[in-house]
Design an enzyme around this catalytic site. Structure first.
Site, short mmCIF file in Angstrom:
data_model
loop_
_atom_site.label_atom_id
_atom_site.label_comp_id
_atom_site.label_asym_id
_atom_site.label_seq_id
_atom_site.Cartn_x
_atom_site.Cartn_y
_atom_site.Cartn_z
N ARG A 9 -13.69 -5.13 -10.14
CA ARG A 9 -13.93 -6.43 -9.51
C ARG A 9 -14.50 -6.18 -8.12
O ARG A 9 -13.97 -5.34 -7.38
CB ARG A 9 -12.63 -7.22 -9.43
CG ARG A 9 -12.13 -7.66 -10.77
CD ARG A 9 -10.84 -8.47 -10.66
NE ARG A 9 -10.38 -8.87 -11.97
CZ ARG A 9 -9.53 -8.17 -12.71
NH1 ARG A 9 -9.02 -7.03 -12.25
NH2 ARG A 9 -9.18 -8.59 -13.90
N GLU A 56 -19.13 -1.79 -15.30
CA GLU A 56 -19.25 -3.25 -15.24
C GLU A 56 -18.73 -3.72 -13.89
O GLU A 56 -17.57 -3.46 -13.55
CB GLU A 56 -18.44 -3.90 -16.36
CG GLU A 56 -18.34 -5.40 -16.25
CD GLU A 56 -17.34 -6.00 -17.24
OE1 GLU A 56 -16.81 -7.08 -16.93
OE2 GLU A 56 -17.08 -5.39 -18.29
N HIS A 74 -10.22 -2.61 -16.38
CA HIS A 74 -9.92 -2.03 -17.68
C HIS A 74 -10.95 -0.99 -18.06
O HIS A 74 -11.99 -0.89 -17.44
CB HIS A 74 -9.89 -3.12 -18.76
CG HIS A 74 -11.21 -3.81 -18.95
ND1 HIS A 74 -11.55 -4.96 -18.28
CD2 HIS A 74 -12.28 -3.49 -19.71
CE1 HIS A 74 -12.78 -5.32 -18.63
NE2 HIS A 74 -13.25 -4.46 -19.50
N GLU A 122 -9.82 -2.42 -23.42
CA GLU A 122 -10.52 -3.47 -24.15
C GLU A 122 -11.21 -2.87 -25.36
O GLU A 122 -11.88 -1.85 -25.25
CB GLU A 122 -11.56 -4.13 -23.23
CG GLU A 122 -12.38 -5.20 -23.91
CD GLU A 122 -13.44 -5.78 -23.00
OE1 GLU A 122 -13.87 -6.90 -23.27
OE2 GLU A 122 -13.85 -5.11 -22.04
#
Length: 129
Positions: A9, A56, A74, A122
Site C-alpha cells: 500500500r 502491485e 499479501h 492470495e
C-alpha cells in the site's frame, strides 16, 4: 502453482511509481483505477506478468500514508482453480479467510488463505484476470 506478485500500500502513487521506475528500473506493466472502491492498482516489474513475479502498488485514494508494519498486504500465487485450491488448503488443515469468488469492483476470481503467523496469501485463478 506460481508466485505472481507482492502488494504494497502506498500513500502517493506517483511518487512510488517514480521510485520503482526511475530508481529501480522497473516498468509500469498496467494500471487500473477503481472509482467505486476509491483505489488504484499499478503493477510494476522487470518483465511481463506472465513470466515474472511483479509488485502491485495499491493506492487507496483517501489514505496519504501508512504506519510501518501495515504497509505489507499479501503475496499472490496463481492457481488453475481458486475454489479447488481453497478446498485443498482446508483439507490439509489450513485456514481460508476469504472464499474463492470475484473480487470487489472486478471480475477476477480470488481467494485468501492465512499462514500460521497470520500472513495472507492470495490465490488468483488463472484465466480470470
Amino acid at each position: 502453482m506460481q508466485f505472481l506478485h507482492t502488494m504494497l500500500r502506498v500513500g502517493n502513487l506517483e511518487r512510488s511509481l517514480a521510485f520503482y521506475q526511475d530508481v529501480l528500473g522497473m516498468r509500469l506493466l498496467r494500471r487500473q483505477d477503481y472509482p467505486e472502491g476509491r483505489f488504484t492498482l499499478a503493477f510494476v516489474g522487470y518483465g511481463e506478468e506472465s513470466d515474472h513475479t511483479v509488485l502491485e502498488l495499491t493506492h487507496n485514494w483517501d489514505t496519504d500514508s501508512y504506519e510501518l508494519g501495515n504497509a505489507f498486504g499479501h503475496i499472490a500465487i496463481g492457481v488453475e482453480d481458486a475454489y479447488q485450491a481453497c478446498e485443498a488448503v482446508r483439507a490439509k488443515g489450513g485456514k481460508v479467510v476469504r472464499e474463492a469468488g470475484p473480487m470487489k469492483h472486478g471480475t477476477t476470481v480470488i481467494a485468501f488463505v492465512e499462514d500460521p503467523d497470520g500472513y495472507k496469501i492470495e490465490f488468483i485463478q488463472k484465466g480470470s484476470l
